[in-house]
Each structure stands twice: as C-alpha cells, then as structure tokens.
Design a protein around this motif. Structure first.
Motif, PDB file in Angstrom:
ATOM      1  N   ASN A 180      -7.234   1.972  -3.352  1.00 33.02           N
ATOM      2  CA  ASN A 180      -8.290   0.973  -3.508  1.00 33.02           C
ATOM      3  C   ASN A 180      -7.664  -0.423  -3.542  1.00 33.02           C
ATOM      4  O   ASN A 180      -6.969  -0.787  -4.485  1.00 33.02           O
ATOM      5  CB  ASN A 180      -9.053   1.251  -4.806  1.00 33.02           C
ATOM      6  N   ARG A 181      -7.939  -1.206  -2.512  1.00 31.06           N
ATOM      7  CA  ARG A 181      -7.276  -2.506  -2.391  1.00 31.06           C
ATOM      8  C   ARG A 181      -7.839  -3.554  -3.345  1.00 31.06           C
ATOM      9  O   ARG A 181      -7.292  -4.650  -3.443  1.00 31.06           O
ATOM     10  CB  ARG A 181      -7.381  -2.995  -0.946  1.00 31.06           C
ATOM     11  N   SER A 182      -8.904  -3.219  -4.032  1.00 31.23           N
ATOM     12  CA  SER A 182      -9.418  -4.184  -5.012  1.00 31.23           C
ATOM     13  C   SER A 182      -8.518  -4.268  -6.238  1.00 31.23           C
ATOM     14  O   SER A 182      -8.536  -5.257  -6.969  1.00 31.23           O
ATOM     15  CB  SER A 182     -10.847  -3.811  -5.436  1.00 31.23           C
ATOM     16  N   CYS A 183      -7.724  -3.224  -6.480  1.00 24.12           N
ATOM     17  CA  CYS A 183      -6.828  -3.273  -7.639  1.00 24.12           C
ATOM     18  C   CYS A 183      -5.367  -3.035  -7.296  1.00 24.12           C
ATOM     19  O   CYS A 183      -4.486  -3.297  -8.122  1.00 24.12           O
ATOM     20  CB  CYS A 183      -7.278  -2.281  -8.720  1.00 24.12           C
ATOM     21  N   PHE A 184      -5.074  -2.573  -6.085  1.00 24.18           N
ATOM     22  CA  PHE A 184      -3.681  -2.339  -5.708  1.00 24.18           C
ATOM     23  C   PHE A 184      -3.261  -3.302  -4.603  1.00 24.18           C
ATOM     24  O   PHE A 184      -4.061  -3.659  -3.738  1.00 24.18           O
ATOM     25  CB  PHE A 184      -3.478  -0.903  -5.229  1.00 24.18           C
ATOM     26  N   ILE A 185      -1.996  -3.700  -4.633  1.00 23.15           N
ATOM     27  CA  ILE A 185      -1.464  -4.591  -3.617  1.00 23.15           C
ATOM     28  C   ILE A 185       0.005  -4.265  -3.382  1.00 23.15           C
ATOM     29  O   ILE A 185       0.747  -3.954  -4.324  1.00 23.15           O
ATOM     30  CB  ILE A 185      -1.633  -6.074  -4.035  1.00 23.15           C
ATOM     31  N   LYS A 186       0.416  -4.317  -2.128  1.00 20.98           N
ATOM     32  CA  LYS A 186       1.824  -4.106  -1.790  1.00 20.98           C
ATOM     33  C   LYS A 186       2.577  -5.400  -2.039  1.00 20.98           C
ATOM     34  O   LYS A 186       2.197  -6.458  -1.528  1.00 20.98           O
ATOM     35  CB  LYS A 186       1.950  -3.689  -0.327  1.00 20.98           C
TER      36      LYS A 186
END
Length: 230
Positions: A180-186
């Motif tokens: 879920n890109r709303s809470c995870f980021i590379k």
C-alpha cells in the motif's frame, strides 16, 4: 490495461494453443512460458504478473507445489485434462478450472471470470490495511501498521515489525508494486519503509525504533515530499 500472464505447461502444443487464445482475446499479454515449476518459480519470484495459466502434472513438481512456494498471489487458471483436480482447485481458490481440451469460447468464459473477479471472491486480492506473506511454510498476516520496514536480503526480504522479523522469498522490486503506497515508500534499493514509523532523519539516514536506514540520493526528494514538514 491487459493482464500480464505466464504459462506454466510442459506440453508445447498446449502452451502454444493457450498463447494463441491470449493473443486472439486482445486482453492478455503472455510474458513467458515455462515447461516446469522450477524454472517458473525463478521467474515469477522476480517478476510480478497478474495471471498464471497453470498445468497440474509436470516433471519434477506439480502446479499446486508452485502455488505453495510462490511469494505472492496472482490470479490462477488451472489447465488440466483430469477432472479429479477440481476439488484441489477449489481448495486453492483458483479463479477458474479449464479442462483440456477446451474451446476458445470456454477460454473466453474464463477470461470473463478473470476480469470480473472482486476482492470478496478472489483470494489473490487482499485488503489495503494488511498483507499476507509466506514464511516458515505458512501464510502470515501482517497489518500494515505493524510493519516498520522491509529489507532486501538478496533473493529474500525481511519484514521487520516491533517484536518480530519474518524472512520470505521475494524482492524489493516486486514488493514496491504490491504494498500500500499510502503508507509505504522505497527509500533505497534495499529498503521499503513505513513512512508513519520514522522517528527522525539525519542527513542521509532515517531512524525507526533505533534502526538506521539509508536514504539514497535517488529517493531522497520523494521521501521529503511525503513528510509532513512544517
């Protein structure tokens, strides 16, 4: 958008027929064909696909063994000449069961099921507040809020929570498309972090519960944009 698929089938004539059906439909892009589970797993755990056309009986290992070892959950259509595998197909909650030989019209009916499947009736979809990972031979549910960060370990990744670590066969590249890109980021080629868990940032490193995680130059700008800086 067309579905990206892989065909896992040991009979070349059957694989060719499936590929022609996919091409004729105009809705499925065949990324690769593999005649056995071992070769397919190497590819699939490095390249995320939307769909598997999967034979059951193949040299070395069965299609069900592939599903047991796969690190994520694409849609699956089993293709086999034996009806007795229908119950196992149900147990694995595959989208459809194509009994060989099948017609193009039957293929289209399967495609209709694939394009209308919803999270409620398709196990390959997961809620946005959690993920399932394969670790120690079982499926483990991890809530997004419990995950601090994900770290690459070569052909494996480590999910770090507040009280435990889970290692599973996967890649950061694949997970970047799945979480879920709303809470995870590379933040680095080897790290995906839960942005809500950052305690502080010092130059080119961030800290989560005492863990120092590097921020690469390529990702620093995006990280700073995502922070609530006042």
């Amino acid at each position: 958008m067309n579905l990206k698929c892989v065909i896992v089938e040991d009979l070349q004539v059957a694989a060719d027929y499936l590929a022609k059906c996919c091409e004729k439909s105009g809705q499925i892009d065949v990324q690769a064909h593999f005649p056995n589970v071992q070769e397919a797993l190497v590819y699939l755990n490095q390249h995320a696909v939307d769909l598997l056309f999967l034979d059951v009986e193949m040299p070395g290992a069965t299609g069900f063994e592939l599903l047991d070892q796969l690190a994520y959950f694409p849609k699956v259509v089993l293709t086999t000449s034996k009806s007795e595998y229908a119950y196992d197909a149900f147990e694995y909650n595959v989208t459809d069961f194509l009994k060989k030989p099948f017609t193009y019209q039957r293929f289209l009916e399967s495609l209709q099921k694939l394009t209308t499947a919803t999270p409620e009736n398709n196990i390959t979809s997961t809620a946005t507040d959690h993920i399932f990972i394969k670790s120690d031979g079982k499926l483990v549910r991890l809530n997004n809020d419990d995950i601090l960060y994900i770290e690459s370990m070569g052909d494996y990744v480590k999910f770090v929570t507040g009280d435990k670590k889970y290692v599973t066969h996967n890649t950061i590249k694949n997970l970047e498309e799945k979480v879920n890109r709303s809470c995870f980021i590379k933040v680095h080629r080897s790290y995906i972090i839960n942005i809500t868990k950052i305690d502080d940032i010092r130059e080119n490193d961030l800290y989560i519960k005492g863990n120092e995680i590097p921020i690469s130059k390529a990702h620093r700008s995006e990280v700073m944009k995502r922070l609530n800086i006042i």
